[in-house]
Structures are given as structure tokens and as C-alpha cells.
Design an enzyme around this catalytic site. Structure first.
Site, mmCIF file in Angstrom:
data_model
loop_
_atom_site.group_PDB
_atom_site.id
_atom_site.type_symbol
_atom_site.label_atom_id
_atom_site.label_comp_id
_atom_site.label_asym_id
_atom_site.label_seq_id
_atom_site.Cartn_x
_atom_site.Cartn_y
_atom_site.Cartn_z
ATOM 1 N N GLU A 95 18.837 46.743 -8.972
ATOM 2 C CA GLU A 95 17.850 45.892 -9.638
ATOM 3 C C GLU A 95 16.962 45.173 -8.624
ATOM 4 O O GLU A 95 15.756 45.054 -8.801
ATOM 5 C CB GLU A 95 18.537 44.840 -10.525
ATOM 6 C CG GLU A 95 19.331 45.419 -11.683
ATOM 7 C CD GLU A 95 20.788 45.730 -11.346
ATOM 8 O OE1 GLU A 95 21.079 46.093 -10.186
ATOM 9 O OE2 GLU A 95 21.627 45.601 -12.246
ATOM 10 N N ASN A 147 26.125 49.330 2.608
ATOM 11 C CA ASN A 147 26.166 49.268 4.073
ATOM 12 C C ASN A 147 27.612 49.101 4.515
ATOM 13 O O ASN A 147 28.399 48.458 3.805
ATOM 14 C CB ASN A 147 25.310 48.067 4.539
ATOM 15 C CG ASN A 147 25.052 48.095 6.026
ATOM 16 O OD1 ASN A 147 25.898 47.716 6.829
ATOM 17 N ND2 ASN A 147 23.892 48.552 6.400
HETATM 18 N N1 THU Z 1 25.560 47.187 -8.396
HETATM 19 C C1 THU Z 1 24.248 47.339 -8.715
HETATM 20 O O1 THU Z 1 23.475 47.960 -7.975
HETATM 21 N N2 THU Z 1 23.804 46.795 -9.873
HETATM 22 C C2 THU Z 1 24.600 46.217 -10.818
HETATM 23 O O2 THU Z 1 24.107 45.809 -11.857
HETATM 24 C C3 THU Z 1 26.049 46.074 -10.568
HETATM 25 C C4 THU Z 1 26.500 46.430 -9.205
HETATM 26 C C5 THU Z 1 26.057 47.834 -7.180
HETATM 27 C C6 THU Z 1 26.454 46.938 -6.048
HETATM 28 C C7 THU Z 1 27.421 47.838 -5.299
HETATM 29 O O3 THU Z 1 26.679 48.703 -4.443
HETATM 30 C C8 THU Z 1 28.064 48.676 -6.385
HETATM 31 O O4 THU Z 1 27.195 48.589 -7.502
HETATM 32 C C9 THU Z 1 29.451 48.221 -6.781
HETATM 33 O O5 THU Z 1 29.471 46.863 -7.047
#
Ligand code: THU
Length: 163
Positions: free
Chosen positions: A75, A65
Site C-alpha cells: 500500500e 529486506n
Molecule cells: N503486508 C503488506 O504489504 N500489506 C498489508 O496490508 C499487510 C502486510 C506485507 C508486509 C510484509 O512484507 C508481509 O506482508 C508480511 O507481513
């Protein structure tokens, strides 16, 4: 004073070919699913794909966002979806992968601290351990038998209860 230690075992594989067929399928789906991430700010597209204990497959991707903290990790999108579509159903295995337009995806991704907290509570509320299969587009794959092993001494429901 007593010295204590904390240890856990995990598996490391050199490639997808070494995984069992069920894990390989989940990780393949996670790699494909990164296309549905919404990550215009980090350019780091993450996907999580789970097999529930009833055999259903559920997917989630990170949704960012313009107001950065509003973004949510793959997750937790997955766990919210699973709990909404199949209330009370445990997650047997969750595969997580990522793709980035700025860095190579050649090593495993690991859930952030907030997701580890959410994973631990999901295990509690469904009374089931969540196996994690962590991989990039290429490179080594790590399999953890129970997600809460990644968060020793976690804060939980029982901490809010009278002893
Ligand atoms: N992110 C995830 O969706 N899962 C993870 O295990 C690590 C980080 C996302 C959060 C953000 O949108 C992007 O990855 C960079 O941090």
C-alpha cells in the site's frame, strides 16, 4: 462522563462476480500483480492497485529486506509511486490482494496499522476519500468507503498545529 460509540458501514461480497466492473478489474489486477512482490522472508506477497481520480492505474507490491524493518508494504509503495508520478492526484479506489506459498489466500487482507496511518494522510493531502476493495485469491470481498474509517482517532497534521 458521556458514552460514545464509533460505527461504520462496509460492504461484503461473496465473490468477484458481485462487484461492479471497475472494482472487479482493479481486484483482478491486484491478484495478478502479487507476482511482482519481493517477499522471500514472509512468503506473503501483497499487491495494491489503485485507480486515481484522473483515471490512471498505479500498482505497488510489498518489498522486503534482509533487515526486516526496512521492508515496505504494498500500500505504501503504491502511495509513494502515485504521489511521485501524479503529484497531488487523489486515489479513488485501491484494491488489495495477496498470495502466499504457506497459507491459503481465501479471505480478505486488511491494511496494517502503519498503512492505515499513511492512507489517512494521503486522503488529507489529496482531499479525497480512498475506497478500499479487499480480497484474497478466493473468498469474500470487503469494500470500505473511506480508508480512514479503519483508523478512528488517528493522529494527523492538525495535532501538530497550535490550537
Ligand atoms: N503486508 C503488506 O504489504 N500489506 C498489508 O496490508 C499487510 C502486510 C506485507 C508486509 C510484509 O512484507 C508481509 O506482508 C508480511 O507481513
Amino acid at each position: 462522563m458521556k458514552k460514545q460509540s464509533y460505527q461504520f458501514e462496509y460492504e461484503e461480497y461473496n465473490s468477484m462476480e458481485e462487484l461492479n466492473a471497475e472494482d472487479a478489474l482493479l481486484l483482478k489486477l491486484a491478484k495478478e500483480e502479487t507476482i511482482h512482490a519481493y517477499a522471500p522472508y514472509s512468503h506473503f506477497s501483497v499487491a495494491a492497485v489503485a485507480r486515481l481520480s484522473n483515471g490512471q492505474i498505479v500498482k505497488g507490491t510489498n518489498q522486503e529486506n534482509a533487515s526486516y524493518p526496512v521492508g515496505i508494504c504494498a500500500e505504501r509503495v503504491l502511495m509513494s509511486t502515485a504521489a511521485s508520478l501524479f503529484p497531488g492526484m487523489a486515489i479513488s479506489t485501491m484494491a488489495i490482494s495477496y498470495k502466499s506459498s504457506t497459507i491459503e489466500s481465501n479471505k480478505p487482507v486488511s491494511p496494517c496499522g502503519m498503512c492505515r496511518q499513511a492512507l489517512a494522510e494521503f486522503e488529507d493531502r489529496t482531499a479525497g476519500a480512498i475506497r478500499l476493495v479487499l480480497g484474497g485469491e478466493t473468498g469474500a470481498i470487503i469494500v470500505v468507503n473511506q480508508s480512514r474509517q479503519l483508523l478512528p482517532f488517528n493522529f494527523g497534521k492538525e495535532d501538530l498545529e497550535k490550537s
